[in-house]
Design an enzyme around this catalytic site. Structure first.
Site, PDB file in Angstrom:
ATOM      1  N   GLY A   1      61.491  13.760  -5.899  1.00 23.99           N
ATOM      2  CA  GLY A   1      61.028  14.450  -7.229  1.00 23.99           C
ATOM      3  C   GLY A   1      61.593  13.469  -8.579  1.00 23.99           C
ATOM      4  O   GLY A   1      60.851  12.983  -9.169  1.00 23.99           O
TER       5      GLY A   1
ATOM      6  N   ASP B   1      77.491  22.448   7.336  1.00 25.04           N
ATOM      7  CA  ASP B   1      78.814  22.362   7.745  1.00 25.04           C
ATOM      8  C   ASP B   1      80.033  22.366   6.849  1.00 25.04           C
ATOM      9  O   ASP B   1      80.845  23.041   7.189  1.00 25.04           O
ATOM     10  CB  ASP B   1      79.170  20.827   8.210  1.00 25.04           C
ATOM     11  CG  ASP B   1      78.480  20.439   9.507  1.00 25.04           C
ATOM     12  OD1 ASP B   1      77.492  21.251  10.061  1.00 25.04           O
ATOM     13  OD2 ASP B   1      78.515  19.153  10.013  1.00 25.04           O
TER      14      ASP B   1
ATOM     15  N   ARG C   1      58.682  27.800  -7.735  1.00 21.62           N
ATOM     16  CA  ARG C   1      58.561  27.343  -6.124  1.00 21.62           C
ATOM     17  C   ARG C   1      58.283  28.700  -5.155  1.00 21.62           C
ATOM     18  O   ARG C   1      57.584  28.589  -4.316  1.00 21.62           O
ATOM     19  CB  ARG C   1      59.656  26.530  -5.808  1.00 21.62           C
ATOM     20  CG  ARG C   1      59.555  24.884  -6.191  1.00 21.62           C
ATOM     21  CD  ARG C   1      60.615  24.245  -5.776  1.00 21.62           C
ATOM     22  NE  ARG C   1      60.421  22.754  -6.203  1.00 21.62           N
ATOM     23  CZ  ARG C   1      61.234  21.791  -6.058  1.00 21.62           C
ATOM     24  NH1 ARG C   1      62.365  22.102  -5.802  1.00 21.62           N
ATOM     25  NH2 ARG C   1      61.286  20.947  -6.674  1.00 21.62           N
TER      26      ARG C   1
ATOM     27  N   ASN D   1      70.393  14.085   2.194  1.00 23.14           N
ATOM     28  CA  ASN D   1      69.253  14.550   1.601  1.00 23.14           C
ATOM     29  C   ASN D   1      69.081  13.749   0.276  1.00 23.14           C
ATOM     30  O   ASN D   1      67.952  13.530  -0.228  1.00 23.14           O
ATOM     31  CB  ASN D   1      69.418  16.135   1.234  1.00 23.14           C
ATOM     32  CG  ASN D   1      69.037  16.812   2.254  1.00 23.14           C
ATOM     33  OD1 ASN D   1      68.552  16.473   3.157  1.00 23.14           O
ATOM     34  ND2 ASN D   1      69.558  18.382   2.247  1.00 23.14           N
ATOM     35  N   SER D   2      69.981  13.428  -0.381  1.00 25.77           N
ATOM     36  CA  SER D   2      70.065  12.630  -1.732  1.00 25.77           C
ATOM     37  C   SER D   2      69.213  11.510  -1.515  1.00 25.77           C
ATOM     38  O   SER D   2      68.191  11.075  -2.436  1.00 25.77           O
ATOM     39  CB  SER D   2      71.395  12.298  -2.300  1.00 25.77           C
ATOM     40  OG  SER D   2      72.102  13.460  -2.680  1.00 25.77           O
TER      41      SER D   2
ATOM     42  N   ARG E   1      66.152  27.689  -7.879  1.00 29.85           N
ATOM     43  CA  ARG E   1      66.592  26.478  -8.348  1.00 29.85           C
ATOM     44  C   ARG E   1      65.204  25.897  -9.065  1.00 29.85           C
ATOM     45  O   ARG E   1      64.521  25.758  -8.472  1.00 29.85           O
ATOM     46  CB  ARG E   1      67.237  25.584  -7.738  1.00 29.85           C
ATOM     47  CG  ARG E   1      67.530  23.957  -8.321  1.00 29.85           C
ATOM     48  CD  ARG E   1      68.036  22.987  -7.267  1.00 29.85           C
ATOM     49  NE  ARG E   1      67.277  22.662  -6.152  1.00 29.85           N
ATOM     50  CZ  ARG E   1      66.195  21.874  -6.030  1.00 29.85           C
ATOM     51  NH1 ARG E   1      65.727  20.991  -7.350  1.00 29.85           N
ATOM     52  NH2 ARG E   1      65.289  21.527  -5.243  1.00 29.85           N
TER      53      ARG E   1
ATOM     54  N   HIS F   1      60.446  24.953  -0.141  1.00 25.78           N
ATOM     55  CA  HIS F   1      59.479  24.243  -0.988  1.00 25.78           C
ATOM     56  C   HIS F   1      58.022  24.527  -0.432  1.00 25.78           C
ATOM     57  O   HIS F   1      57.701  24.588   0.860  1.00 25.78           O
ATOM     58  CB  HIS F   1      59.606  22.865  -0.454  1.00 25.78           C
ATOM     59  CG  HIS F   1      59.401  21.780  -1.680  1.00 25.78           C
ATOM     60  ND1 HIS F   1      57.908  21.497  -1.768  1.00 25.78           N
ATOM     61  CD2 HIS F   1      59.692  21.114  -2.606  1.00 25.78           C
ATOM     62  CE1 HIS F   1      57.721  20.682  -2.601  1.00 25.78           C
ATOM     63  NE2 HIS F   1      58.753  20.235  -3.514  1.00 25.78           N
TER      64      HIS F   1
ATOM     65  N   ALA G   1      76.324  13.817  -5.472  1.00 23.42           N
ATOM     66  CA  ALA G   1      77.739  14.524  -6.051  1.00 23.42           C
ATOM     67  C   ALA G   1      78.723  13.529  -5.646  1.00 23.42           C
ATOM     68  O   ALA G   1      79.756  12.986  -6.588  1.00 23.42           O
ATOM     69  CB  ALA G   1      77.821  15.808  -5.610  1.00 23.42           C
TER      70      ALA G   1
ATOM     71  N   HIS H   1      64.186  24.142   1.791  1.00 25.57           N
ATOM     72  CA  HIS H   1      64.294  23.102   0.870  1.00 25.57           C
ATOM     73  C   HIS H   1      65.858  22.994   0.281  1.00 25.57           C
ATOM     74  O   HIS H   1      66.266  22.067   0.474  1.00 25.57           O
ATOM     75  CB  HIS H   1      63.484  23.142  -0.145  1.00 25.57           C
ATOM     76  CG  HIS H   1      63.310  21.795  -1.046  1.00 25.57           C
ATOM     77  ND1 HIS H   1      63.150  20.419  -0.589  1.00 25.57           N
ATOM     78  CD2 HIS H   1      63.509  21.627  -2.432  1.00 25.57           C
ATOM     79  CE1 HIS H   1      63.204  19.692  -1.530  1.00 25.57           C
ATOM     80  NE2 HIS H   1      63.276  20.157  -2.618  1.00 25.57           N
TER      81      HIS H   1
ATOM     82  N   GLU I   1      57.032  18.965 -13.640  1.00 22.27           N
ATOM     83  CA  GLU I   1      57.108  19.831 -12.135  1.00 22.27           C
ATOM     84  C   GLU I   1      56.970  21.296 -12.443  1.00 22.27           C
ATOM     85  O   GLU I   1      57.119  21.868 -13.738  1.00 22.27           O
ATOM     86  CB  GLU I   1      58.349  19.523 -11.411  1.00 22.27           C
ATOM     87  CG  GLU I   1      58.335  17.863 -11.025  1.00 22.27           C
ATOM     88  CD  GLU I   1      59.571  17.362 -10.039  1.00 22.27           C
ATOM     89  OE1 GLU I   1      59.393  16.638  -9.574  1.00 22.27           O
ATOM     90  OE2 GLU I   1      60.383  18.411  -9.918  1.00 22.27           O
TER      91      GLU I   1
END
Length: 527
Positions: A46, A207, A274, A40-41, A366, A228, A14, A331, A112
């Site tokens: 996936g 944070d 999930r 994380n990105s 999500r 996950h 982002a 996750h 998925e």
């Protein structure tokens, strides 16, 4: 003291997409508490969901997203996400983004969980995040985009009119620096590091949410946390993610008795949403059984999943034997800082995009691979908004009020929060455990402080974890139903009469927690 036109906190998809859009118009500063590629990105395996297949459609993707999120979303926002996302992904393809292709040159689209069509674009097999971050970084200009690494933002600065106009940071030597800009963007990711079992980078502990909360921003849907289903489980701990794409290629879940555990749980079997798969694996493990991902039916596994193969090799799990031990782990958080469709918060000058934000698109759970799509879409949208608005005047810089001797006292270790979250606010929750954890949190001699003063980074980090843990636990206690990623054993069903489309909104009100319920354009004050 340094100034910029736009300050972005965080360096994931982002943030980089936003910087890419802004760089021809403004001087952009990206601040991250670790390295640029440590979030994380960069770890994302996936892929990106987009309705680009011949049989696919925006409506089908829209329908799948609503179903996975248990219809808790804002439907107009979901539709716009998918429409805009499709256009942005097509634009990235034209710009040469390195998505995997078939031998005939067509896009390689994966399947998925909870998707009705093959629509997952991936790069390097299971290295989509790494490839996309590298692609976006190469597109950034060194002249207009500055990176500040190793500095933790510990306070959002507001001017005398309540507008967010800057940040205070601490580097790894505990030195304090101040940065100011007319627009401050939080793109700090989620909260996975609040749990000992997680797919997230350990530094991702909420944070941005704590910073925004202390400054008076509203947060919502904090009870909805996605676990996950398949993290590698070795020697009593999770050791990394086993992508859902593995199940999309045909892997099945077996317990140590050889039983396929999803057969009587959901008609979609291993590709159920999930939260359904994670709950099933969790229950098997609670009964003392081990659970394995059986990959023996997947041809060319090491070629299709190089990073997962390397992870297994590192932990001495045989790919040839084809049985990967797995366990669920935290996750993704669906909730976060309340924003509109462009990323604006209720605080002027403050914006939030990506996982740190709650824009109404993920609902209670999500849909797989909608997260990178979200980062691209909201980075692009906020960029367009800021270009339209213009940078604005240089902010009024308030008098620095750092004071010695007024620091926090943290009488516990961060691991105590992690263990409490996993044991009492984990995959399956109950009022007794939630109350016990909330009681422990509230017994700590801490309050909500907008000005944190001169604590160490470690202490501030733990303080922020305390805040986010409290917000999650309070929200989970208030929602007396099970929906998506929020599963209550004492309220095991969805309550469509009381809780459908009802959102819990939390805000710091002069040091006290204010709770509102938002439903059908009405606001009800709880406390």
């Amino acid at each position: 003291m340094e100034k910029a036109d736009i300050i972005i906190i965080g360096s994931g998809i982002a943030a980089l997409q936003l910087a890419r859009r802004l760089q021809d118009h403004f001087y952009v500063m990206i601040i991250t508490k670790d390295k640029i590629k440590s979030g994380n990105s960069y770890l994302a395996q996936g892929g990106i969901a987009a309705p680009l297949g011949l049989k696919d459609s925006v409506h089908a993707h829209f329908r799948d997203t609503l179903e996975a999120g248990r219809y808790h979303q804002d439907e107009d926002s979901v539709k716009r996400l998918i429409e805009d996302g499709k256009m942005i992904v097509e634009s990235l393809l034209k710009d040469g983004a390195p998505f995997d292709r078939q031998k005939d040159g067509s896009l390689s689209l994966g399947m998925e969980g909870a998707h009705s069509e093959q629509r997952i674009l991936h790069s390097g097999g299971d290295q989509t995040g790494k490839y996309l971050v590298e692609f976006l970084l190469k597109s950034l200009s060194g002249e207009k985009v500055e990176f500040v690494e190793g500095e933790m933002v510990y306070e959002l600065v507001k001017d005398d009119k309540g507008r967010c106009c800057g940040v205070k940071t601490k580097n790894k030597d505990e030195a304090i620096r101040s940065y100011y800009a007319p627009h401050i963007v939080l793109a700090t990711g989620g909260i996975g590091g609040l749990y000992p079992s997680t797919s997230n980078h350990p530094a991702v502990t909420g944070d941005g949410m704590a910073l925004a909360f202390l400054a008076g921003a509203k947060l919502s849907d904090m009870e909805f946390i996605q676990f996950h289903p398949t993290l590698l489980w070795v020697n009593g701990r999770t050791c990394g993610l086993i992508s859902e794409a593995v199940r999309g290629e045909g892997a099945i879940l077996l317990n140590d008795e050889g039983k396929r555990i999803m057969e009587e749980v959901d008609p979609l079997l291993e590709l159920a949403p999930r939260h359904v798969v994670a709950e099933c694996i969790h229950k098997e493990r609670q009964m003392g059984k081990s659970v394995y991902l059986d990959i023996r039916g997947i041809k060319d596994f090491q070629e299709k999943f190089p990073s997962i193969s390397a992870l297994c090799l590192k932990h001495q799990i045989s790919i040839e034997d084809g049985m990967i031990p797995v366990s669920p782990g935290c996750h993704f958080v669906m909730g976060g800082i309340v924003t509109d469709d462009e990323g604006r918060t209720n605080i002027p000058g403050l914006y939030a995009i990506g996982e740190v934000a709650c824009s109404g698109i993920h609902g209670a759970n999500r849909l797989a691979s909608n997260s990178l799509l979200e980062g691209l879409v909201y980075g692009e949208r906020l960029g367009n908004l800021l270009i339209q608005k213009g940078a604005g005047c240089s902010p009024h810089v308030p008098v620095d009020d750092i004071k010695e001797g007024n620091s926090l006292h943290i009488p516990f270790h961060s691991d105590e929060i992690r263990e409490g979250m996993m044991n009492r606010v984990g995959i399956i929750r109950h009022e007794e455990g939630l109350l016990a954890h909330l009681k422990w949190l509230k017994e700590q001699p801490l309050t909500f402080r907008e000005h944190i003063d001169v604590n160490s980074r470690e202490e501030i980090h733990t303080y922020f974890m305390w805040i986010v843990s409290l917000l999650v636990t309070q929200s989970a206690l208030l929602r007396r139903e099970s929906r998506g990623g929020h599963i209550r054993s004492d309220f095991p069903v969805e309550d469509h009469d009381e809780w459908f489309k009802r959102k819990t909104v939390l805000q710091n009100n002069d040091g006290r927690l204010r709770v509102e319920y938002h439903e059908q354009n009405e606001t009800k004050i709880y406390a």
